[in-house]
Design an enzyme around this catalytic site. Structure first.
Site, mmCIF file in Angstrom:
data_model
loop_
_atom_site.group_PDB
_atom_site.id
_atom_site.type_symbol
_atom_site.label_atom_id
_atom_site.label_comp_id
_atom_site.label_asym_id
_atom_site.label_seq_id
_atom_site.Cartn_x
_atom_site.Cartn_y
_atom_site.Cartn_z
ATOM 1 N N SER A 37 0.936 -1.253 -0.044
ATOM 2 C CA SER A 37 -0.044 -0.039 -0.052
ATOM 3 C C SER A 37 0.981 1.378 -0.094
ATOM 4 O O SER A 37 1.931 1.454 0.869
ATOM 5 C CB SER A 37 -0.729 -0.007 1.406
ATOM 6 N N GLY A 38 0.471 2.095 -0.953
ATOM 7 C CA GLY A 38 1.299 3.449 -0.800
ATOM 8 C C GLY A 38 2.783 3.215 -1.831
ATOM 9 O O GLY A 38 3.428 4.185 -1.980
ATOM 10 N N SER A 109 -2.179 -7.917 -3.650
ATOM 11 C CA SER A 109 -1.862 -9.142 -4.021
ATOM 12 C C SER A 109 -0.516 -9.635 -3.245
ATOM 13 O O SER A 109 0.371 -9.988 -4.017
ATOM 14 C CB SER A 109 -1.862 -9.340 -5.625
HETATM 15 S S1 ADX Z 1 -5.213 -7.459 -1.331
HETATM 16 O O1 ADX Z 1 -4.166 -7.535 -0.202
HETATM 17 O O2 ADX Z 1 -6.394 -8.277 -0.989
HETATM 18 O O3 ADX Z 1 -4.723 -7.577 -2.511
HETATM 19 P P1 ADX Z 1 -6.481 -4.861 -1.851
HETATM 20 O O4 ADX Z 1 -5.455 -3.957 -2.972
HETATM 21 O O5 ADX Z 1 -7.530 -5.598 -2.476
HETATM 22 O O6 ADX Z 1 -5.559 -5.927 -1.240
HETATM 23 O O7 ADX Z 1 -6.708 -3.670 -1.072
HETATM 24 C C1 ADX Z 1 -5.735 -2.984 -0.321
HETATM 25 C C2 ADX Z 1 -6.324 -1.549 0.175
HETATM 26 O O8 ADX Z 1 -7.301 -1.898 1.205
HETATM 27 C C3 ADX Z 1 -5.085 -0.547 0.544
HETATM 28 O O9 ADX Z 1 -4.611 0.272 -0.319
HETATM 29 C C4 ADX Z 1 -5.777 -0.046 1.828
HETATM 30 O O10 ADX Z 1 -6.273 1.225 1.163
HETATM 31 C C5 ADX Z 1 -6.804 -0.874 2.165
HETATM 32 N N1 ADX Z 1 -6.772 -1.794 3.423
HETATM 33 C C6 ADX Z 1 -7.619 -1.692 4.525
HETATM 34 N N2 ADX Z 1 -7.128 -2.689 5.351
HETATM 35 C C7 ADX Z 1 -5.984 -3.220 4.996
HETATM 36 C C8 ADX Z 1 -5.104 -4.094 5.410
HETATM 37 N N3 ADX Z 1 -5.369 -4.840 6.700
HETATM 38 N N4 ADX Z 1 -3.949 -4.457 4.854
HETATM 39 C C9 ADX Z 1 -3.798 -3.758 3.627
HETATM 40 N N5 ADX Z 1 -4.429 -2.811 2.947
HETATM 41 C C10 ADX Z 1 -5.707 -2.619 3.765
#
Ligand code: ADX
Length: 202
Positions: A37-38, A109
């Site tokens: 994230s970020g 992912s």
């Molecule tokens: S994934 O891990 O299942 O691929 P995805 O890309 O859909 O994640 O969603 C990530 C987004 O959800 C992040 O950018 C953030 O804004 C939000 N988010 C909320 N809770 C979490 C968490 N526990 N871990 C990571 N991202 C989170």
């Protein structure tokens, strides 16, 4: 997930991927952005989409935050839910690519096996994994949604990079260091790759 349906057959639909590619000037493909994230996945996806659209390409973004408002709003962030999130997105991305689009997916992912499974849905060469890489410290510094700060305070459980794992790709088609490249340079790198591999040929 095992199939529950029986007595189903596959129907050919009369148009081939080549028919669509010839009209579009590019093949259908999935550009799979993965990273913390970020790290800059969405920003790069938006810039790349704009450039491709400008060139007359059929292009669409599937973005984690957006898809979690609709199709995947029943899913959270446990390993099982993330697996199901990526499984569905893999299938949706495959359909869009079948329709001839260049699909940019922007999901953390975090699990290698989930990304690898999405790859198996596409023909070799039509799935392009891109590791959007910035050090955790940089992502945390950027903290565009203030989530790292919350995660450090223990207000968000299982936050990727803090209290949940991220498994970097071992052999991505491309790696983009967003702490070293500008958004424009990052998009340029993706476009160069698409031309070089003749995914984009107009
Ligand atoms: S994934 O891990 O299942 O691929 P995805 O890309 O859909 O994640 O969603 C990530 C987004 O959800 C992040 O950018 C953030 O804004 C939000 N988010 C909320 N809770 C979490 C968490 N526990 N871990 C990571 N991202 C989170």
């Amino acid at each position: 997930m095992n199939s529950k349906s029986t007595n189903i057959t596959w129907h050919e639909t009369g148009l081939t991927p080549e028919d669509r590619a010839k009209r579009n000037g590019h093949r259908g493909a999935v550009i799979w952005l993965t990273g913390l994230s970020g790290s800059g996945k969405s920003t790069i996806a938006v810039e790349t989409q704009a450039r491709l659209f400008e060139m007359g390409c059929q292009v669409y973004i599937l973005d984690g935050d957006n898809i979690r408002h609709g199709l995947n709003k029943d899913l959270g962030f446990s390993p099982e839910d993330r697996e199901e999130n990526i499984r569905r997105i893999g299938e949706v991305a495959k359909l869009f690519a079948d329709a001839g689009l260049i699909v940019l997916t922007s999901f953390i992912s975090p699990y290698r096996k989930d990304r690898d499974r999405a790859r198996t849905l596409l023909n070799p060469g039509d799935f392009v994994e891109i590791y959007v890489n910035a050090p955790l410290s940089v992502c945390e510094e950027r903290d565009p949604k203030g989530l790292y700060q919350k995660a450090r305070k223990g207000e968000i459980p299982e936050f990727t990079g803090i209290s949940a794992p991220y498994e970097p790709p071992l052999k991505p088609e491309l790696e983009i260091r967003t702490d070293r490249l500008s958004v424009e340079e990052s998009a340029e790198k993706i476009l160069d790759y698409l031309k070089q591999k003749r995914i984009l040929f107009k």
